[in-house]
Design an enzyme around this catalytic site. Structure first.
Site, PDB file in Angstrom:
ATOM      1  N   ARG A   1       0.821  -1.225  -0.164  1.00 32.68           N
ATOM      2  CA  ARG A   1       0.118   0.167   0.140  1.00 32.68           C
ATOM      3  C   ARG A   1       0.865   1.278  -0.064  1.00 32.68           C
ATOM      4  O   ARG A   1       0.637   2.385  -0.512  1.00 32.68           O
ATOM      5  CB  ARG A   1      -1.038   0.116   1.193  1.00 32.68           C
ATOM      6  CG  ARG A   1      -1.727   1.246   1.044  1.00 32.68           C
ATOM      7  CD  ARG A   1      -2.884   1.157   2.054  1.00 32.68           C
ATOM      8  NE  ARG A   1      -2.993   0.484   3.248  1.00 32.68           N
ATOM      9  CZ  ARG A   1      -2.541   0.564   4.331  1.00 32.68           C
ATOM     10  NH1 ARG A   1      -2.043   2.082   4.727  1.00 32.68           N
ATOM     11  NH2 ARG A   1      -2.456  -0.227   5.392  1.00 32.68           N
TER      12      ARG A   1
ATOM     13  N   TYR B   1     -14.933  16.718 -15.433  1.00 29.33           N
ATOM     14  CA  TYR B   1     -15.501  15.689 -15.577  1.00 29.33           C
ATOM     15  C   TYR B   1     -16.594  15.362 -14.756  1.00 29.33           C
ATOM     16  O   TYR B   1     -16.633  15.982 -13.585  1.00 29.33           O
ATOM     17  CB  TYR B   1     -14.334  14.577 -15.434  1.00 29.33           C
ATOM     18  CG  TYR B   1     -14.726  13.271 -15.415  1.00 29.33           C
ATOM     19  CD1 TYR B   1     -14.978  12.500 -16.634  1.00 29.33           C
ATOM     20  CD2 TYR B   1     -14.771  12.544 -13.981  1.00 29.33           C
ATOM     21  CE1 TYR B   1     -15.292  11.312 -16.510  1.00 29.33           C
ATOM     22  CE2 TYR B   1     -15.196  11.009 -13.971  1.00 29.33           C
ATOM     23  CZ  TYR B   1     -15.351  10.504 -15.325  1.00 29.33           C
ATOM     24  OH  TYR B   1     -15.954   9.076 -15.343  1.00 29.33           O
TER      25      TYR B   1
ATOM     26  N   ASP C   1      -6.561  18.778 -14.466  1.00 32.88           N
ATOM     27  CA  ASP C   1      -6.943  17.257 -15.052  1.00 32.88           C
ATOM     28  C   ASP C   1      -6.435  17.272 -16.528  1.00 32.88           C
ATOM     29  O   ASP C   1      -6.906  17.985 -17.206  1.00 32.88           O
ATOM     30  CB  ASP C   1      -8.603  17.010 -14.797  1.00 32.88           C
ATOM     31  CG  ASP C   1      -8.601  15.692 -15.342  1.00 32.88           C
ATOM     32  OD1 ASP C   1      -8.218  14.856 -16.188  1.00 32.88           O
ATOM     33  OD2 ASP C   1      -9.684  15.120 -14.705  1.00 32.88           O
TER      34      ASP C   1
ATOM     35  N   LYS D   1      -7.506   5.880 -19.788  1.00 33.72           N
ATOM     36  CA  LYS D   1      -8.066   6.711 -21.035  1.00 33.72           C
ATOM     37  C   LYS D   1      -6.877   6.538 -22.048  1.00 33.72           C
ATOM     38  O   LYS D   1      -5.997   5.421 -22.524  1.00 33.72           O
ATOM     39  CB  LYS D   1      -8.352   8.015 -20.862  1.00 33.72           C
ATOM     40  CG  LYS D   1      -9.451   8.293 -19.753  1.00 33.72           C
ATOM     41  CD  LYS D   1     -10.855   7.558 -20.024  1.00 33.72           C
ATOM     42  CE  LYS D   1     -11.526   7.467 -18.604  1.00 33.72           C
ATOM     43  NZ  LYS D   1     -11.925   8.622 -18.264  1.00 33.72           N
TER      44      LYS D   1
END
Ligand SMILES: *Cc1c(COP(=O)(O)O)cnc(C)c1O
Length: 377
Positions: free
Chosen positions: A46, A98, A170, A195
C-alpha cells in the site's frame, strides 16, 4: 529529449533488479525485512511497490513534476488529491469538469465541509471573482468535457499563484505528450490513466503529479493512508500503454481532424466541437499551450432522434463510456458522463440529447468517415 523519446527513455527502460527490458510485475503485498529495526525502501505494497514506483516516476518525468503517484482509478487520484484540503476550505472549479469530479465535489466533499464554486473557466475574470478568503485551490480541465472548451492555463495558473492558492489540472484529454500544465505553472496534475495513457480500454487507473517535493510528501500521506492504490499488474499495463502513446495519439489526432471536417459539412450535423476546427473560439489559446488538438471531439445532430439513430446505425464506434482506447468510442453524455447532473444545469451548459462525444481510435480514417456518413444519413 523530445516528448516522444521521453515516453520510451525515462529511466525505466530496464528492471533495476534483473536488467529485464522493462519493469517487472512485483506481485506481492509485503516485503521481507532483512534488519528488523530498519525500514527498507519497500515495506508493504500500500505504501510502495517497485512496479508502481516505476510508473510513478515515469509520470513525474513526463509531466515535469517532483513526485508522481498512482491510484486505482482516475477518481481515486482526484479524491485523494482533494484529501489535501480541510473542512472550511473552498475551491474554485471549472463548471464543465469531468462529471464524476463535479459529483464528488457537490456531494461527499460538500457534506464534509469542502465547498466549491463552479465557474466558466473560459473566462479567467470569472475565476478570479470567485476567489474568497478561504479559497485554497483552482481546479481546471482543458479541453473540457464534453464540449472541448479551452481554458487559458497560463493566465489562470498565474492568477492562482498571485492569489496564493494551489492549482490542480486534470490533463486526461491531452496527456503529457501534448500538454504539460506544470510547465505552465500548475501545482498538481491529475489523470485518468484509464484513457489515453493506458490506451487499450483494458485497465482502470489514475495518476497525480506534484510540482514540488513538499506537496508530494503531503500527497504521499494521503495515498498511503486512504490506500486507493493500483495493483502491480494495472501499474504495469499503464506503463506499457505509455510506451506507444506517441504513435497512438499522432494517428488518432490526424483522423479526428478529418472526421471533424467531414462532420461539419454534414447536412444533419448542427455543430462540431474540436479545438483545431476553424472558428473554435479557444484555438489560439490551445495552440499556444498544447502540442496538438488531441483525439476528442463532439458534435450535435439537428435533433435528438438523429443522435439516437446514429447510435443504432454506427458500426465502427463502440457505444460506451470512456475514451483513449484503440477503438473509436461514441458516448452519449446525457446518459453517461453527465447523467448525475440536473437537466437544467445540463441545458445551461449546452449538453443536450443531440450531443455525441467521439473518442477517435486507430481505425483507418476512410472507414470511420464512411461509417459515420451512413449512420447520419
Ligand atoms: C474518465 C475520467 C476521469 C475519471 O477517471 P476513472 O479512471 O474513470 O476513475 C477523470 N477525469 C477525466 C477527464 C476523465 O475522462
Amino acid at each position: 529529449m523530445n516528448r516522444g523519446t521521453l515516453l520510451i527513455h525515462n529511466g525505466h527502460e530496464t528492471d533495476p533488479a534483473t536488467g529485464a527490458l522493462g519493469v517487472t510485475v512485483y506481485q506481492t503485498s509485503t516485503f521481507y525485512r532483512k534488519k528488523i529495526t530498519e525500514m527498507p525502501e519497500f515495506d508493504y505494497s500500500r505504501g510502495g511497490n517497485p512496479t508502481r514506483k516505476a510508473l510513478e516516476e515515469t509520470i513525474a518525468v513526463l509531466e515535469g513534476g517532483a513526485r508522481g503517484f498512482a491510484f486505482g482509478s482516475g477518481m481515486a487520484a482526484i479524491s485523494s488529491v482533494l484529501g489535501l484540503f480541510s473542512s472550511g476550505d473552498h475551491l474554485v472549479a471549472a463548471e464543465d469538469i469531468y462529471g464524476g469530479s463535479r459529483y464528488i465535489l457537490d456531494t461527499f466533499y460538500k457534506r464534509w465541509g469542502l465547498e466549491s464554486t463552479a465557474v466558466d473557466a473560459a473566462d479567467p475574470g470569472a475565476l478570479q471573482r470567485a476567489i474568497r478568503p478561504n479559497t485554497r485551490a483552482l481546479y481546471l480541465e482543458t479541453p473540457s468535457n464534453p464540449l472541448l472548451k479551452i481554458t487559458d492555463l497560463k493566465a489562470c495558473l498565474d492568477m492562482a499563484r498571485q492569489a496564493g492558492i494551489l492549482s490542480i489540472v486534470d490533463n486526461t484529454f491531452m496527456t503529457p505528450y501534448l500538454q504539460r500544465p506544470i510547465e505552465l505553472g500548475a501545482d498538481i496534475v491529475v489523470h485518468s490513466a484509464t484513457k489515453f495513457l493506458g490506451g487499450h480500454s483494458d485497465v482502470i487507473s489514475g495518476l497525480a503529479v506534484t510540482r514540488t517535493g513538499e506537496l508530494g510528501e503531503r500527497l504521499y500521506q494521503v495515498q498511503n493512508s486512504f490506500g486507493a492504490v493500483p495493483g502491480p499488474w494495472d501499474a504495469w499495463l499503464v506503463m506499457r500503454g505509455i510506451k506507444t502513446l506517441k504513435v497512438r495519439m499522432d494517428a488518432a489526432q490526424k483522423t479526428a481532424g478529418l472526421l471533424a471536417e467531414q462532420l461539419r459539412a454534414h447536412r444533419n450535423v448542427e455543430s462540431v466541437y474540436y479545438p483545431a476546427l476553424r472558428g473554435h473560439p479557444g484555438w489560439a489559446i490551445h495552440e499556444a499551450q498544447a502540442a496538438g488538438p488531441g483525439a476528442m471531439l463532439s458534435f450535435k445532430t439537428k435533433t435528438t432522434e438523429q443522435a439516437l439513430r446514429f447510435f443504432e446505425r454506427v458500426k465502427l464506434a463502440a457505444a460506451a463510456p470512456s475514451l483513449g482506447g484503440v477503438e473509436t468510442i461514441a458516448s452519449y453524455p446525457v446518459k453517461m458522463s453527465h447523467i448525475n447532473m440536473p437537466e437544467s444545469e445540463r441545458e445551461r451548459l449546452g449538453i443536450s440529447g443531440a450531443l455525441i462525444r467521439i473518442a477517435v481510435g486507430l481505425e483507418d480514417a476512410e472507414d470511420l468517415m464512411a461509417d459515420f456518413d451512413q449512420a447520419l444519413a
